[in-house]
Design a protein around this motif. Structure first.
Motif, PDB file in Angstrom:
ATOM      1  N   MET A  12      33.097  22.478  -6.525  1.00  0.00           N
ATOM      2  CA  MET A  12      33.843  23.514  -5.800  1.00  0.00           C
ATOM      3  C   MET A  12      35.261  23.042  -5.451  1.00  0.00           C
ATOM      4  SD  MET A  12      31.721  26.012  -5.780  1.00  0.00           S
ATOM      5  CE  MET A  12      32.439  27.210  -4.677  1.00  0.00           C
ATOM      6  N   ALA A  13      35.622  21.842  -5.872  1.00  0.00           N
ATOM      7  CA  ALA A  13      36.961  21.361  -5.552  1.00  0.00           C
ATOM      8  C   ALA A  13      38.001  22.337  -6.094  1.00  0.00           C
ATOM      9  CB  ALA A  13      37.165  19.972  -6.146  1.00  0.00           C
ATOM     10  N   GLY A  14      38.981  22.664  -5.279  1.00  0.00           N
ATOM     11  CA  GLY A  14      40.021  23.600  -5.701  1.00  0.00           C
ATOM     12  C   GLY A  14      39.660  25.051  -5.482  1.00  0.00           C
ATOM     13  N   LYS A  15      38.432  25.328  -5.057  1.00  0.00           N
ATOM     14  CA  LYS A  15      38.018  26.722  -4.800  1.00  0.00           C
ATOM     15  C   LYS A  15      38.131  27.036  -3.314  1.00  0.00           C
ATOM     16  CE  LYS A  15      35.297  27.627  -8.791  1.00  0.00           C
ATOM     17  NZ  LYS A  15      35.805  28.692  -9.646  1.00  0.00           N
ATOM     18  N   ARG A  16      38.499  28.305  -3.052  1.00  0.00           N
ATOM     19  CA  ARG A  16      38.699  28.740  -1.674  1.00  0.00           C
ATOM     20  C   ARG A  16      37.885  29.993  -1.390  1.00  0.00           C
ATOM     21  NH1 ARG A  16      45.269  28.481  -1.805  1.00  0.00           N
ATOM     22  NH2 ARG A  16      45.463  26.472  -0.785  1.00  0.00           N
ATOM     23  N   GLY A  17      37.258  30.008  -0.229  1.00  0.00           N
ATOM     24  CA  GLY A  17      36.443  31.180   0.070  1.00  0.00           C
ATOM     25  C   GLY A  17      36.362  31.505   1.533  1.00  0.00           C
ATOM     26  N   LEU A  18      35.940  32.746   1.781  1.00  0.00           N
ATOM     27  CA  LEU A  18      35.822  33.269   3.141  1.00  0.00           C
ATOM     28  C   LEU A  18      34.350  33.400   3.509  1.00  0.00           C
ATOM     29  CD1 LEU A  18      37.053  34.660   5.666  1.00  0.00           C
ATOM     30  CD2 LEU A  18      36.993  36.811   4.366  1.00  0.00           C
ATOM     31  N   ILE A  19      34.013  32.875   4.690  1.00  0.00           N
ATOM     32  CA  ILE A  19      32.645  32.956   5.205  1.00  0.00           C
ATOM     33  C   ILE A  19      32.641  33.909   6.402  1.00  0.00           C
ATOM     34  CG2 ILE A  19      30.691  31.622   6.137  1.00  0.00           C
ATOM     35  CD1 ILE A  19      31.368  30.456   3.480  1.00  0.00           C
ATOM     36  N   MET A  20      31.902  35.012   6.291  1.00  0.00           N
ATOM     37  CA  MET A  20      31.835  36.010   7.359  1.00  0.00           C
ATOM     38  C   MET A  20      30.410  36.074   7.903  1.00  0.00           C
ATOM     39  SD  MET A  20      33.992  39.068   5.503  1.00  0.00           S
ATOM     40  CE  MET A  20      34.633  39.791   7.026  1.00  0.00           C
ATOM     41  N   GLY A  21      30.247  35.915   9.222  1.00  0.00           N
ATOM     42  CA  GLY A  21      28.906  36.070   9.802  1.00  0.00           C
ATOM     43  C   GLY A  21      28.313  34.803  10.383  1.00  0.00           C
ATOM     44  N   VAL A  22      29.170  33.803  10.675  1.00  0.00           N
ATOM     45  CA  VAL A  22      28.658  32.652  11.424  1.00  0.00           C
ATOM     46  C   VAL A  22      28.668  33.031  12.908  1.00  0.00           C
ATOM     47  CG1 VAL A  22      28.988  30.244  12.095  1.00  0.00           C
ATOM     48  CG2 VAL A  22      29.508  30.937   9.756  1.00  0.00           C
ATOM     49  N   ALA A  23      27.504  32.942  13.543  1.00  0.00           N
ATOM     50  CA  ALA A  23      27.423  33.161  14.986  1.00  0.00           C
ATOM     51  C   ALA A  23      27.224  31.821  15.683  1.00  0.00           C
ATOM     52  CB  ALA A  23      26.283  34.117  15.327  1.00  0.00           C
ATOM     53  N   ASN A  24      26.470  30.932  15.051  1.00  0.00           N
ATOM     54  CA  ASN A  24      26.242  29.587  15.601  1.00  0.00           C
ATOM     55  C   ASN A  24      25.702  28.684  14.471  1.00  0.00           C
ATOM     56  OD1 ASN A  24      23.444  30.098  15.327  1.00  0.00           O
ATOM     57  ND2 ASN A  24      23.423  31.106  17.315  1.00  0.00           N
ATOM     58  N   ASP A  25      25.267  27.467  14.840  1.00  0.00           N
ATOM     59  CA  ASP A  25      24.869  26.528  13.781  1.00  0.00           C
ATOM     60  C   ASP A  25      23.487  26.833  13.194  1.00  0.00           C
ATOM     61  OD1 ASP A  25      23.285  25.711  15.855  1.00  0.00           O
ATOM     62  OD2 ASP A  25      23.973  23.613  15.871  1.00  0.00           O
ATOM     63  N   ARG A  26      22.865  27.928  13.646  1.00  0.00           N
ATOM     64  CA  ARG A  26      21.598  28.349  13.040  1.00  0.00           C
ATOM     65  C   ARG A  26      21.817  29.494  12.048  1.00  0.00           C
ATOM     66  NH1 ARG A  26      16.905  28.869  17.262  1.00  0.00           N
ATOM     67  NH2 ARG A  26      16.303  26.696  17.192  1.00  0.00           N
ATOM     68  N   SER A  27      23.036  29.998  11.966  1.00  0.00           N
ATOM     69  CA  SER A  27      23.328  31.147  11.100  1.00  0.00           C
ATOM     70  C   SER A  27      23.164  30.798   9.631  1.00  0.00           C
ATOM     71  CB  SER A  27      24.775  31.612  11.317  1.00  0.00           C
ATOM     72  OG  SER A  27      24.972  32.064  12.631  1.00  0.00           O
ATOM     73  N   ILE A  28      22.664  31.764   8.873  1.00  0.00           N
ATOM     74  CA  ILE A  28      22.518  31.568   7.428  1.00  0.00           C
ATOM     75  C   ILE A  28      23.895  31.295   6.802  1.00  0.00           C
ATOM     76  CG2 ILE A  28      21.894  32.731   5.276  1.00  0.00           C
ATOM     77  CD1 ILE A  28      19.649  34.154   6.849  1.00  0.00           C
ATOM     78  N   ALA A  29      24.921  32.008   7.283  1.00  0.00           N
ATOM     79  CA  ALA A  29      26.275  31.803   6.740  1.00  0.00           C
ATOM     80  C   ALA A  29      26.712  30.346   6.909  1.00  0.00           C
ATOM     81  CB  ALA A  29      27.259  32.729   7.445  1.00  0.00           C
ATOM     82  N   TRP A  30      26.275  29.708   7.986  1.00  0.00           N
ATOM     83  CA  TRP A  30      26.631  28.302   8.217  1.00  0.00           C
ATOM     84  C   TRP A  30      25.923  27.399   7.193  1.00  0.00           C
ATOM     85  CZ3 TRP A  30      30.245  25.362   9.461  1.00  0.00           C
ATOM     86  CH2 TRP A  30      30.046  24.029   9.823  1.00  0.00           C
ATOM     87  N   GLY A  31      24.683  27.735   6.865  1.00  0.00           N
ATOM     88  CA  GLY A  31      23.967  26.975   5.822  1.00  0.00           C
ATOM     89  C   GLY A  31      24.711  27.024   4.497  1.00  0.00           C
ATOM     90  N   ILE A  32      25.225  28.186   4.153  1.00  0.00           N
ATOM     91  CA  ILE A  32      25.971  28.334   2.891  1.00  0.00           C
ATOM     92  C   ILE A  32      27.307  27.590   2.987  1.00  0.00           C
ATOM     93  CG2 ILE A  32      27.040  29.995   1.300  1.00  0.00           C
ATOM     94  CD1 ILE A  32      24.876  32.034   2.156  1.00  0.00           C
ATOM     95  N   ALA A  33      27.972  27.726   4.143  1.00  0.00           N
ATOM     96  CA  ALA A  33      29.265  27.042   4.335  1.00  0.00           C
ATOM     97  C   ALA A  33      29.109  25.529   4.162  1.00  0.00           C
ATOM     98  CB  ALA A  33      29.826  27.365   5.722  1.00  0.00           C
ATOM     99  N   LYS A  34      28.064  24.967   4.769  1.00  0.00           N
ATOM    100  CA  LYS A  34      27.850  23.503   4.676  1.00  0.00           C
ATOM    101  C   LYS A  34      27.664  23.071   3.223  1.00  0.00           C
ATOM    102  CE  LYS A  34      24.343  23.101   7.570  1.00  0.00           C
ATOM    103  NZ  LYS A  34      23.213  22.500   8.278  1.00  0.00           N
TER     104      LYS A  34
END
Ligand code: 0WD
Length: 251
Positions: free
Chosen positions: A1-23
Motif C-alpha cells: 500500500m506504499a504510495g496509496k492514500r485513502g479515507l476512513i469514515m466511521g471510526v468511533a473508537n478502537d473497537r470500530s470495524i473501520a479502525w480494524g481496516i485502518a490498522k
C-alpha cells in the motif's frame, strides 16, 4: 500500500470495524485520512489517527451534502488524488432495533436509509472526482440484509439497499477503474452493535454455529479490507464478501 492514500469514515473508537481496516492498511504503508462525527468522537478519533501518522482528521456528518463537500474539499487541498475509501457508517433509532420491523416509523425508515445507505452513494459521487487513476470504494454490511435476523429490522432493509447500490455503483464506475465492494461482517461487539436488541445472544449463537466456531474480530475484517483496497483484488468489483467465520453458509 506504499504510495496509496485513502479515507476512513466511521471510526468511533478502537473497537470500530473501520479502525480494524485502518490498522491493516497502515501496517502495509498506506497513508490515511479520517472523518469523525461530532466533537465527542473527535476526542477518540484524533489519538487513533495520530498513532498511525494521519494528520488529515476531519469532521463529517453524512446527513448533509455541505458536510460531505467540505470534507472532500479539505482532502483535495492536501492530496491531489485518492486511492480508496472505507465507508463504515450506519445509524437507526435504537428503539426500532428491539421489536418488530412492521412497527418501523416513516421518520426512522428515512433516516436509517439516508445514513446507512444513501451516504455511500453520496461519498462515491465526491470520491470519483478524486480518483483519476481508478480506485477502490468499500462499505460494511451484515447478513440481516439477506435474511431475517432477530431485531435487525429496518437496518436489514437499509443494508439490502446498500448492497444493491454497491452493484449499481460498480457498474457505473467500472469504466473509470473504480471498484466498489461490500464486506458482510459477522457480529462484533462495537458501539453501533450495542444498540441491537439481544446482541449478546447473537454473538453466542454465531460462535457456536459458524464453521470456524468463533466470532470474527476487527483484525479479521481488516485483512479483507486491506485486500479490497489493494491491487490484490484488482479484478473484483460489485462483490459481497462475507467475513463471518462462514456463518452465512449454515445459519
Ligand atoms: O456486528 C457489527 N458490529 C457489524 C457492523 C456487523 C456487520 C456490519 N457492521 C457495519 C455497521 O452497520 C456499520 O455500517 O459496520 C459498520 C461500522 O460499524 P461498527 O464498527 O460496528 O460501529 P461503530 O464503531 O459504532 O461505528 C459506526 C459509526 C458511528 O458510530 P456511532 O456508534 O456513534 O453511531 O458510524 C458513524 C459514527 O461514527 N456515523 C456517522 N458518521 C457520519 N455521519 C453518522 C453520520 N450521520 N452516523 C453514524
Amino acid at each position: 500500500m506504499a504510495g496509496k492514500r485513502g479515507l476512513i469514515m466511521g471510526v468511533a473508537n478502537d473497537r470500530s470495524i473501520a479502525w480494524g481496516i485502518a490498522k491493516a492498511i497502515h501496517a502495509q504503508g498506506g497513508q490515511l485520512a479520517f472523518t469523525y462525527q461530532g466533537e465527542a468522537l473527535e476526542r477518540r478519533v484524533r489519538p487513533l489517527a495520530d498513532s498511525v501518522g494521519a494528520d488529515l482528521v476531519l469532521p463529517c456528518d453524512v446527513t448533509t451534502d455541505e458536510s460531505i463537500d467540505a470534507t472532500f474539499a479539505a482532502i483535495g487541498k492536501k492530496w491531489d488524488s485518492l486511492d480508496f475509501v472505507v465507508h463504515a457508517i450506519a445509524f437507526s433509532d435504537k428503539e426500532e432495533l428491539k421489536g418488530q420491523y412492521v412497527d418501523t416509523s416513516r421518520a426512522n425508515f428515512a433516516r436509517t436509509m439516508d445514513i446507512s445507505c444513501f451516504s455511500f452513494t453520496a461519498v462515491a459521487q465526491r470520491a470519483k472526482a478524486m480518483m483519476p487513476h481508478g480506485g477502490s470504494l468499500m462499505t460494511l454490511t451484515y447478513l440481516g440484509a439477506e435474511r431475517v435476523m432477530p431485531h435487525y429490522n429496518v437496518m436489514g432493509v437499509a443494508k439490502a439497499a446498500l448492497e444493491c447500490s454497491v452493484r449499481y455503483l460498480a457498474a457505473d464506475l467500472g469504466h473509470q477503474g473504480i471498484r466498489v465492494n461490500a464486506i458482510s461482517a459477522g457480529p462484533i461487539k462495537t458501539l453501533a452493535a450495542s444498540g441491537i436488541g439481544d446482541f449478546r445472544q447473537i454473538l453466542r449463537w454465531n460462535e457456536l454455529n459458524a464453521p470456524l466456531t468463533r466470532n470474527v474480530t476487527i483484525e479479521d475484517v481488516g485483512g479483507a479490507g486491506l485486500y479490497l483496497a489493494s491491487e490484490l483484488s484488482r479484478g473484483v468489483t460489485g462483490e459481497l464478501h462475507h467475513v463471518d467465520s462462514g456463518y452465512n453458509i449454515v445459519g
